[in-house]
Design a protein around this motif. Structure first.
Motif, PDB file in Angstrom:
ATOM      1  N   THR A   1      10.309   5.461  -9.022  1.00 31.28           N
ATOM      2  CA  THR A   1      10.296   5.322  -7.568  1.00 31.28           C
ATOM      3  C   THR A   1      11.414   6.128  -6.922  1.00 31.28           C
ATOM      4  O   THR A   1      11.247   6.667  -5.820  1.00 31.28           O
TER       5      THR A   1
ATOM      6  N   GLN B   1       7.313   6.315  -4.319  1.00 34.28           N
ATOM      7  CA  GLN B   1       6.109   5.486  -4.237  1.00 34.28           C
ATOM      8  C   GLN B   1       6.518   4.010  -4.258  1.00 34.28           C
ATOM      9  O   GLN B   1       6.413   3.313  -5.275  1.00 34.28           O
TER      10      GLN B   1
ATOM     11  N   LYS C   1       0.831  -1.204   0.000  1.00 36.99           N
ATOM     12  CA  LYS C   1       0.000   0.000   0.000  1.00 36.99           C
ATOM     13  C   LYS C   1       0.867   1.257   0.000  1.00 36.99           C
ATOM     14  O   LYS C   1       1.962   1.266   0.544  1.00 36.99           O
ATOM     15  N   SER C   2       0.342   2.322  -0.601  1.00 38.92           N
ATOM     16  CA  SER C   2       1.065   3.582  -0.621  1.00 38.92           C
ATOM     17  C   SER C   2       1.197   4.137   0.786  1.00 38.92           C
ATOM     18  O   SER C   2       0.409   3.802   1.689  1.00 38.92           O
TER      19      SER C   2
ATOM     20  N   HIS D   1       5.308   1.327  -3.093  1.00 42.80           N
ATOM     21  CA  HIS D   1       4.327   0.273  -3.372  1.00 42.80           C
ATOM     22  C   HIS D   1       4.315  -0.124  -4.844  1.00 42.80           C
ATOM     23  O   HIS D   1       3.773  -1.170  -5.213  1.00 42.80           O
ATOM     24  N   ARG D   2       4.931   0.697  -5.690  1.00 45.69           N
ATOM     25  CA  ARG D   2       5.038   0.385  -7.116  1.00 45.69           C
ATOM     26  C   ARG D   2       5.835  -0.906  -7.339  1.00 45.69           C
ATOM     27  O   ARG D   2       5.603  -1.634  -8.310  1.00 45.69           O
TER      28      ARG D   2
ATOM     29  N   ASN E   1       0.456   6.909   2.112  1.00 47.46           N
ATOM     30  CA  ASN E   1      -0.674   7.683   2.647  1.00 47.46           C
ATOM     31  C   ASN E   1      -1.963   6.872   2.749  1.00 47.46           C
ATOM     32  O   ASN E   1      -3.037   7.429   2.934  1.00 47.46           O
ATOM     33  N   THR E   2      -1.845   5.543   2.639  1.00 47.38           N
ATOM     34  CA  THR E   2      -3.011   4.660   2.725  1.00 47.38           C
ATOM     35  C   THR E   2      -2.936   3.815   3.992  1.00 47.38           C
ATOM     36  O   THR E   2      -1.896   3.227   4.292  1.00 47.38           O
TER      37      THR E   2
END
Length: 537
Positions: A471, A476, A394-395, A478-479, A397-398
């Motif tokens: 990235t 990010q 998950k990112s 989670h990529r 901010n999630t």
């Protein structure tokens, strides 16, 4: 060759020429975004620049996209087709020969495939976890472990010189509270089996601060460091807050801020004028009782990072509960002059909270603490590979729901099992065919690889370089697991329709080379995440 960069440069040059020829009027060319179409039938790359220019010129976006294509002059060694589609996208399709040539590069580079020089040797520190040594790591603290470690690995692959750091908050009020907790007196704050153990160890001592200091060191060595080791995290530095205070770095930093007019005194305390630098309020640096705040220590620590250690950039990975601390430290960075081209050299990533789920319900009780779930609780139930992969999905901010039942699955439902099984399956196929992947540095008979599933697998493999690049720029992370799942899926689709151990020796050699390229890239993605690459499952 950075293909996306080439596309941008070629399209920009074409638009400039169209302006010079007065086909387009003069305007500032918008940033040219290279998109990845969600549907593979729409090409390998897509540009929205036609629609953006249409807004400026008040024209038809599809017609403008076509004008750009007509004047672009595409390289037929790279693209099989470039077309304008409604409402104004420019879609680009890679030719088979280009895909094959890039596969040869994958096989020649193997473990270094994906390595780039974006960072150009810039020194970067990534500080992550840095939980107070007042108890075992909780899952909330622990989420930063796989994230920070993987981000560090990405940046290293992208050409940065990276240090992984853990900041030990072993000074001040939390240490005193720990001492009272070990004494089990009326000022106790922390509970759990570890407190009971420490109480027995220090039953002959009475000074709460000395007990707290000694207990913090034990917790660090016997709990936190063991947990991070079990998570396969290898820090380059464990930095003590106590050193900052005892060396005078904190008081020196406060004096610097005072001498440069960045502070004022009020109610016996020293305040930082942080509201002058975007903060919603001013912050206390030194309390009225002359003790330093956490902010004073943080500013001194970052001054040490930039001035003494010479980092070009520092990235802090914090929990979302530190949201309110960000404006104060960023204001302090600006006051201390840690900017590069008007951009503050410190970046802070906030990770949202974690909820551990079991049987569809949140798990609220820790066996060790009686409160928050610890990382050791998870490590008791699950392999490190699974924990790292799930934490990375998950990112930042999630909010993360960690499903223990799914994590225990030994099937395709479990994403890390799915990816690792793809790697192991490739190894098994190669072994059955008598192929040593280490000896394969090119694809034989590449013209035989024409099946759409073969070409799709090549396209997914080539995405790895772009995944690293993107990235390293936007963090990010989670990529990475998302990509590994997509690559594993592309392999499974390929394998279901393209038999590898066929009687046709030429086709067999060609597909074996492609399998080695897929295995190499899957392994590289797993290693970046700190996850093992099993050859048998």
């Amino acid at each position: 060759m950075n293909l996306r960069k080439k596309i941008k440069e070629d399209v920009r040059a074409t638009i400039i020429k169209l302006q010079e020829d007065e086909v387009f009027s003069a305007f500032d060319i918008p940033d040219i975004q290279i998109l990845k179409p969600k549907n593979d039938s729409n090409g390998d790359y897509s540009l929205s620049i036609g629609m953006e220019i249409a807004k400026i010129l008040k024209g038809n976006p599809l017609e403008i996209a076509q004008i750009i294509i007509d004047n672009l002059g595409f390289d037929q060694d790279i693209f099989s087709k470039i077309e304008a589609v409604s409402p104004g996208f420019i879609n680009l399709y890679l030719v088979q020969g280009y895909l094959i040539s890039r596969m040869q590069s994958v096989l020649q580079n193997k473990e270094s495939f994906g390595c780039q020089n974006i960072g150009q040797g810039m020194k970067v520190q990534v500080e992550f976890v840095s939980a107070n040594p007042t108890g075992p790591l909780t899952v909330g603290n622990g989420r930063g472990g796989p994230f920070g470690d993987t981000l560090s690995n990405v940046l290293n692959t992208a050409g940065y010189e990276v240090e992984k750091a853990y900041y030990i908050n072993d000074y001040g009020k939390q240490v005193l509270s720990l001492g009272h907790s070990v004494l089990k007196d009326e000022e106790a704050k922390y509970t759990g089996d570890y407190i009971d153990d420490l109480h027995n160890r220090f039953k002959d001592m009475t000074d709460p601060y000395l007990i707290g200091k000694a207990s913090a060191q034990i917790i660090l060595e016997e709990c936190i460091r063991k947990t991070t080791d079990n998570l396969n995290i290898n820090y380059n530095e464990w930095f003590s807050e106590t050193f900052l205070h005892e060396s005078g770095l904190v008081s020196q930093t406060v004096e610097y801020l005072q001498s440069h007019g960045f502070t004022y005194e009020k109610d016996g305390a020293i305040w930082l004028r942080s509201s002058d630098y975007g903060d919603e309020r001013d912050r206390v640096l030194v309390r009225s009782d002359k003790t330093m705040t956490y902010l004073a220590g943080d500013l001194a620590y970052h001054r040490h990072k930039f001035e003494s250690k010479g980092f070009d950039k520092v990235i802090n990975v914090w929990g979302a509960d530190h949201f309110g601390d960000v404006p104060g430290i960023m204001a302090g960075m600006e006051m201390l002059g840690f900017k590069d081209n008007e951009r503050i050299k410190l970046e802070i990533i906030l990770l949202q909270f974690v909820t551990v789920m079991k049987d569809g319900k949140p798990v609220k009780m820790s066996k060790r603490l009686g409160t928050a779930i610890t990382m050791d609780d998870l490590l008791d139930e699950l392999p490190t590979d699974v924990i790292r992969f799930f934490f990375l999905q998950k990112s930042a901010n999630t909010h993360l729901n960690f499903d223990i039942n799914l994590a225990k699955e030994q099937s395709d439902k479990n994403p890390v099992f799915y990816v690792q099984y793809a790697h192991a399956r490739i190894c098994s196929i190669l072994a059955s065919g008598g192929v040593d992947w280490k000896d394969i540095d090119n694809i034989q008979n590449p013209s035989l690889l024409t099946d759409e599933r073969e070409l799709n697998l090549m396209r997914k493999i080539l995405r790895w370089e772009e995944i690293i690049e993107d990235t390293a720029i936007d963090y990010q992370v989670h990529r990475i697991p998302q990509y590994s799942l997509e690559l594993a899926s592309a392999f499974h689709q390929f394998y279901s329709g393209c038999h590898c151990l066929v009687d046709d020796s030429a086709l067999r050699e060609a597909r074996s080379g492609l399998l080695v390229a897929a295995k190499t890239t899957l392994a590289n993605s797993l290693r970046i995440m700190g996850i093992s690459t099993p050859e048998k499952m």
